[in-house]
Each structure stands twice: as structure tokens, then as C-alpha cells.
Design a protein around this motif. Structure first.
Motif, PDB file in Angstrom:
ATOM      1  N   TYR A  45      12.518   0.610 -10.439  1.00  0.00           N
ATOM      2  CA  TYR A  45      11.898   0.668 -11.759  1.00  0.00           C
ATOM      3  C   TYR A  45      10.560  -0.060 -11.769  1.00  0.00           C
ATOM      4  CZ  TYR A  45      16.483   2.274 -13.126  1.00  0.00           C
ATOM      5  OH  TYR A  45      17.635   2.998 -13.214  1.00  0.00           O
ATOM      6  N   CYS A  46       9.590   0.510 -12.467  1.00  0.00           N
ATOM      7  CA  CYS A  46       8.306  -0.164 -12.641  1.00  0.00           C
ATOM      8  C   CYS A  46       8.473  -1.280 -13.670  1.00  0.00           C
ATOM      9  CB  CYS A  46       7.240   0.833 -13.101  1.00  0.00           C
ATOM     10  SG  CYS A  46       7.379   1.346 -14.824  1.00  0.00           S
ATOM     11  N   ARG A  47       7.435  -2.120 -13.786  1.00  0.00           N
ATOM     12  CA  ARG A  47       7.539  -3.246 -14.724  1.00  0.00           C
ATOM     13  C   ARG A  47       7.603  -2.751 -16.168  1.00  0.00           C
ATOM     14  NH1 ARG A  47       3.491  -7.410 -11.520  1.00  0.00           N
ATOM     15  NH2 ARG A  47       4.968  -7.773  -9.824  1.00  0.00           N
ATOM     16  N   GLY A  48       6.974  -1.636 -16.447  1.00  0.00           N
ATOM     17  CA  GLY A  48       7.026  -1.092 -17.784  1.00  0.00           C
ATOM     18  C   GLY A  48       8.425  -0.654 -18.170  1.00  0.00           C
ATOM     19  N   CYS A  49       9.175  -0.180 -17.191  1.00  0.00           N
ATOM     20  CA  CYS A  49      10.505   0.354 -17.460  1.00  0.00           C
ATOM     21  C   CYS A  49      11.601  -0.682 -17.221  1.00  0.00           C
ATOM     22  CB  CYS A  49      10.796   1.551 -16.565  1.00  0.00           C
ATOM     23  SG  CYS A  49       9.804   2.996 -16.988  1.00  0.00           S
ATOM     24  N   SER A  50      11.307  -1.744 -16.490  1.00  0.00           N
ATOM     25  CA  SER A  50      12.393  -2.628 -16.066  1.00  0.00           C
ATOM     26  C   SER A  50      13.088  -3.272 -17.257  1.00  0.00           C
ATOM     27  CB  SER A  50      11.897  -3.678 -15.076  1.00  0.00           C
ATOM     28  OG  SER A  50      10.871  -4.415 -15.685  1.00  0.00           O
ATOM     29  N   GLY A  51      12.344  -3.463 -18.372  1.00  0.00           N
ATOM     30  CA  GLY A  51      12.988  -3.994 -19.570  1.00  0.00           C
ATOM     31  C   GLY A  51      14.048  -3.049 -20.076  1.00  0.00           C
ATOM     32  N   SER A  52      13.680  -1.773 -20.216  1.00  0.00           N
ATOM     33  CA  SER A  52      14.616  -0.788 -20.734  1.00  0.00           C
ATOM     34  C   SER A  52      15.692  -0.422 -19.718  1.00  0.00           C
ATOM     35  CB  SER A  52      13.856   0.479 -21.151  1.00  0.00           C
ATOM     36  OG  SER A  52      13.148   0.996 -20.040  1.00  0.00           O
ATOM     37  N   ALA A  53      15.444  -0.820 -18.435  1.00  0.00           N
ATOM     38  CA  ALA A  53      16.415  -0.477 -17.408  1.00  0.00           C
ATOM     39  C   ALA A  53      17.564  -1.470 -17.356  1.00  0.00           C
ATOM     40  CB  ALA A  53      15.729  -0.420 -16.038  1.00  0.00           C
ATOM     41  N   VAL A  74       0.831  -1.206   0.000  1.00  0.00           N
ATOM     42  CA  VAL A  74       0.000   0.000   0.000  1.00  0.00           C
ATOM     43  C   VAL A  74       0.865   1.256   0.000  1.00  0.00           C
ATOM     44  CG1 VAL A  74      -2.035  -1.038   1.034  1.00  0.00           C
ATOM     45  CG2 VAL A  74      -0.230  -0.185   2.516  1.00  0.00           C
ATOM     46  N   ARG A  75       2.183   1.074  -0.233  1.00  0.00           N
ATOM     47  CA  ARG A  75       3.053   2.239  -0.315  1.00  0.00           C
ATOM     48  C   ARG A  75       3.464   2.463  -1.762  1.00  0.00           C
ATOM     49  NH1 ARG A  75       7.673   3.103   1.745  1.00  0.00           N
ATOM     50  NH2 ARG A  75       8.373   0.948   1.680  1.00  0.00           N
ATOM     51  N   TRP A  76       3.728   3.696  -2.065  1.00  0.00           N
ATOM     52  CA  TRP A  76       4.075   4.063  -3.439  1.00  0.00           C
ATOM     53  C   TRP A  76       5.476   4.656  -3.466  1.00  0.00           C
ATOM     54  CZ3 TRP A  76       0.181   3.404  -7.118  1.00  0.00           C
ATOM     55  CH2 TRP A  76      -1.100   3.157  -6.604  1.00  0.00           C
ATOM     56  N   GLU A  77       6.178   4.386  -4.558  1.00  0.00           N
ATOM     57  CA  GLU A  77       7.443   5.083  -4.805  1.00  0.00           C
ATOM     58  C   GLU A  77       7.436   5.515  -6.259  1.00  0.00           C
ATOM     59  OE1 GLU A  77      11.422   3.597  -3.561  1.00  0.00           O
ATOM     60  OE2 GLU A  77      10.262   2.247  -2.274  1.00  0.00           O
ATOM     61  N   VAL A  78       8.264   6.494  -6.559  1.00  0.00           N
ATOM     62  CA  VAL A  78       8.304   6.998  -7.923  1.00  0.00           C
ATOM     63  C   VAL A  78       9.378   6.236  -8.710  1.00  0.00           C
ATOM     64  CG1 VAL A  78       8.828   9.015  -9.349  1.00  0.00           C
ATOM     65  CG2 VAL A  78       7.419   9.267  -7.298  1.00  0.00           C
ATOM     66  N   CYS A  79       8.976   5.717  -9.875  1.00  0.00           N
ATOM     67  CA  CYS A  79       9.894   4.957 -10.731  1.00  0.00           C
ATOM     68  C   CYS A  79      10.994   5.879 -11.263  1.00  0.00           C
ATOM     69  CB  CYS A  79       9.108   4.360 -11.892  1.00  0.00           C
ATOM     70  SG  CYS A  79      10.135   3.651 -13.187  1.00  0.00           S
ATOM     71  N   ASP A  80      12.227   5.392 -11.207  1.00  0.00           N
ATOM     72  CA  ASP A  80      13.345   6.189 -11.710  1.00  0.00           C
ATOM     73  C   ASP A  80      13.368   6.243 -13.240  1.00  0.00           C
ATOM     74  OD1 ASP A  80      14.495   7.034  -9.279  1.00  0.00           O
ATOM     75  OD2 ASP A  80      15.361   5.042  -8.981  1.00  0.00           O
ATOM     76  N   GLY A  81      12.608   5.365 -13.884  1.00  0.00           N
ATOM     77  CA  GLY A  81      12.578   5.371 -15.348  1.00  0.00           C
ATOM     78  C   GLY A  81      11.590   6.377 -15.898  1.00  0.00           C
ATOM     79  N   GLY A  86       9.159   8.155 -13.905  1.00  0.00           N
ATOM     80  CA  GLY A  86       8.693   9.192 -13.000  1.00  0.00           C
ATOM     81  C   GLY A  86       7.271   8.992 -12.514  1.00  0.00           C
ATOM     82  N   GLU A  87       6.681   7.821 -12.785  1.00  0.00           N
ATOM     83  CA  GLU A  87       5.303   7.577 -12.354  1.00  0.00           C
ATOM     84  C   GLU A  87       5.289   6.824 -11.020  1.00  0.00           C
ATOM     85  OE1 GLU A  87       3.577   7.351 -16.924  1.00  0.00           O
ATOM     86  OE2 GLU A  87       3.563   5.548 -15.691  1.00  0.00           O
ATOM     87  N   PRO A  88       4.350   7.183 -10.115  1.00  0.00           N
ATOM     88  CA  PRO A  88       4.256   6.468  -8.841  1.00  0.00           C
ATOM     89  C   PRO A  88       3.819   5.017  -9.077  1.00  0.00           C
ATOM     90  CG  PRO A  88       2.963   8.505  -8.805  1.00  0.00           C
ATOM     91  CD  PRO A  88       3.338   8.245 -10.230  1.00  0.00           C
ATOM     92  N   VAL A  89       4.410   4.090  -8.330  1.00  0.00           N
ATOM     93  CA  VAL A  89       4.098   2.669  -8.505  1.00  0.00           C
ATOM     94  C   VAL A  89       4.124   1.999  -7.133  1.00  0.00           C
ATOM     95  CG1 VAL A  89       6.519   2.276  -9.120  1.00  0.00           C
ATOM     96  CG2 VAL A  89       4.866   0.529  -9.664  1.00  0.00           C
ATOM     97  N   LEU A  90       3.255   1.013  -6.938  1.00  0.00           N
ATOM     98  CA  LEU A  90       3.233   0.292  -5.667  1.00  0.00           C
ATOM     99  C   LEU A  90       4.599  -0.354  -5.424  1.00  0.00           C
ATOM    100  CD1 LEU A  90      -0.258  -1.414  -5.941  1.00  0.00           C
ATOM    101  CD2 LEU A  90       0.393   0.354  -4.308  1.00  0.00           C
ATOM    102  N   THR A  91       5.080  -0.272  -4.184  1.00  0.00           N
ATOM    103  CA  THR A  91       6.418  -0.813  -3.883  1.00  0.00           C
ATOM    104  C   THR A  91       6.482  -2.312  -4.167  1.00  0.00           C
ATOM    105  OG1 THR A  91       5.756  -1.046  -1.567  1.00  0.00           O
ATOM    106  CG2 THR A  91       6.983   0.937  -2.151  1.00  0.00           C
ATOM    107  N   SER A  92       5.326  -3.005  -4.078  1.00  0.00           N
ATOM    108  CA  SER A  92       5.311  -4.446  -4.359  1.00  0.00           C
ATOM    109  C   SER A  92       5.596  -4.728  -5.831  1.00  0.00           C
ATOM    110  CB  SER A  92       3.953  -5.035  -3.988  1.00  0.00           C
ATOM    111  OG  SER A  92       2.920  -4.324  -4.656  1.00  0.00           O
ATOM    112  N   HIS A  93       5.455  -3.721  -6.686  1.00  0.00           N
ATOM    113  CA  HIS A  93       5.601  -3.914  -8.125  1.00  0.00           C
ATOM    114  C   HIS A  93       6.870  -3.241  -8.673  1.00  0.00           C
ATOM    115  CE1 HIS A  93       1.546  -5.185  -7.446  1.00  0.00           C
ATOM    116  NE2 HIS A  93       1.359  -5.477  -8.726  1.00  0.00           N
ATOM    117  N   LEU A  94       7.750  -2.896  -7.781  1.00  0.00           N
ATOM    118  CA  LEU A  94       9.000  -2.258  -8.202  1.00  0.00           C
ATOM    119  C   LEU A  94      10.130  -3.258  -8.293  1.00  0.00           C
ATOM    120  CD1 LEU A  94       9.092   0.971  -6.012  1.00  0.00           C
ATOM    121  CD2 LEU A  94       9.086   0.896  -8.506  1.00  0.00           C
ATOM    122  N   GLU A  95      11.044  -3.004  -9.203  1.00  0.00           N
ATOM    123  CA  GLU A  95      12.293  -3.763  -9.220  1.00  0.00           C
ATOM    124  C   GLU A  95      13.412  -2.827  -8.815  1.00  0.00           C
ATOM    125  OE1 GLU A  95      13.240  -6.085 -12.664  1.00  0.00           O
ATOM    126  OE2 GLU A  95      11.126  -6.655 -12.902  1.00  0.00           O
TER     127      GLU A  95
END
Ligand SMILES: [Zn+2]
Ligand SMILES: [Zn+2]
Length: 200
Positions: free
Chosen positions: A191-199, A166-173, A175-184
Motif C-alpha cells: 500500500y502507498c502512504r495515501g492508502c495505508s490509512g484506509s488499509a 528506484v523500483r516501482w510497484e503498483v499499490c493494491d489500494g 492501483g498507482e505505481p509507487v516507489l518500493t521504498s515508500h510502500l507498506e
């Protein structure tokens, strides 16, 4: 009408956008859920595991109170008209599977018509004939005895835990807020899942 009041029936059709045999099947599956485990409520939490993403899924969500956003409506992409309902209080569960002939006996004329409508080749007259056939097929499903439509078996309550932060962090790729459970986390960044490929 599958035990529904006319008003609720009208509302579920409005929610889905049209009446069709698939919606009718979902209405009847919800009827089984209500009888076997009850409808979802704060006092009676129920989880629905639905193995199709077609029309019946909308009736299940609308009528059982198990919805995608609450996390008690789980879609398994199995392409089956199979619906499992689990009552969390005591773990009672049922798997409700449509019989092969739930939509009626094989009808080559209807299948040909369906193909024409799907491919956009149908004339106005053929489309009207298709709508009328769909209406009749839906009506037959709404009137059929439940055991003609479904096989109902006890099901094991294997509800995957919902692991949602239930916490959010901003993706470094992006800049969009994303649930911490979905961050890499990598290389000191998140990085969010959308950005993790390009990261990579
Ligand atoms: Zn539909
Ligand atoms: Zn991102």
C-alpha cells in the motif's frame, strides 16, 4: 546585484515570479555559498539545507544548483532564514543565518501596510506604496555588505542519506505505481502512504 550578471538576475526574478526582499536575501545567501563551498556541479557536489519554504528558497535553488528534485536541496520546516551549505568532497559546511535586522530596522508603518495588503483591504494607492517599499527593501538587501545581513559559522556536515528506491510497484489500494521504498506491506498486500490509512 549580489555579484550577479544582469541576465542571471533577471532570470532568477523570472523563476520566482517577482522581486522581493526574501528573494534578495536568498540571492545574497547563494553568494555566501558560492564563496564558501562553491556552487553545485558534478565535480563539486553541494547540498543545501534550507530552513524556510518562503521566497529565499527559490533563489537558493536557482543560483546554487541544489534543487529539490536532485535531492541536494533539503527543506527543514523550521521557519528560519537559515541556510546550510555542505561541500560533499571534503565535508566543509557553513550555516548562514539572517541577522534579526537583515530586512531593515523595524518599521511600524510598513508592517501596517503589509497587513492591509495581506488581508486584501489595501487600496490601489496602498498596494502601489507597498510594491515601492518592497522594491526599496530588496534593493537595500542586494547592496548591503554580506556581514550586515548574515552570521556565517562553520557547520557540521550532517547530510541525511537519501534512501530512495528506484523500483516501482503498483499499490493494491489505488492501483498507482509507487516507489518500493515508500510502500507498506501488510496482509499480503502493498500500500502507498495515501492508502495505508484506509488499509488498516
Ligand atoms: Zn517573493
Ligand atoms: Zn495507494
Amino acid at each position: 546585484m549580489g555579484g550577479l550578471t544582469a541576465e542571471i538576475f533577471a532570470r532568477v526574478v523570472e523563476f520566482h515570479g517577482h522581486m522581493c526582499p526574501g528573494l534578495a536575501l536568498g540571492i545574497r545567501a547563494a553568494e555566501v555559498a558560492r564563496a564558501e563551498v562553491g556552487l553545485n556541479s558534478p565535480e563539486n557536489p553541494v547540498v543545501a539545507i534550507v530552513e524556510t519554504d518562503l521566497c529565499p528558497a527559490d533563489a537558493i535553488q536557482y543560483l546554487t544548483g541544489c534543487t529539490f528534485g536532485k535531492g541536494n536541496f533539503i527543506h527543514l520546516d523550521h521557519g528560519k532564514n537559515a541556510f546550510t551549505f555542505v561541500r560533499l568532497r571534503d565535508g566543509r559546511g557553513v550555516r548562514v543565518v539572517a541577522r534579526p535586522d537583515a530586512f531593515g530596522p523595524p518599521d511600524p508603518d510598513f508592517t501596517a501596510l503589509l497587513e492591509k495588503v495581506r488581508s486584501g483591504q489595501a487600496s490601489a494607492e496602498e498596494r502601489a506604496r507597498f510594491e515601492e517599499a518592497q522594491r526599496r527593501r530588496a534593493e537595500a538587501i542586494l547592496q548591503a555588505p554580506l556581514d550586515r545581513l548574515f552570521q556565517v559559522r562553520p557547520a557540521e556536515a550532517r547530510v541525511p542519506p537519501r534512501n530512495r528506491a528506484v523500483r516501482w510497484e503498483v499499490c493494491d489500494g489505488c492501483g498507482e505505481p509507487v516507489l518500493t521504498s515508500h510502500l507498506e506491506r501488510r496482509d499480503g498486500g502493498v500500500y502507498c502512504r495515501g492508502c495505508s490509512g484506509s488499509a488498516e
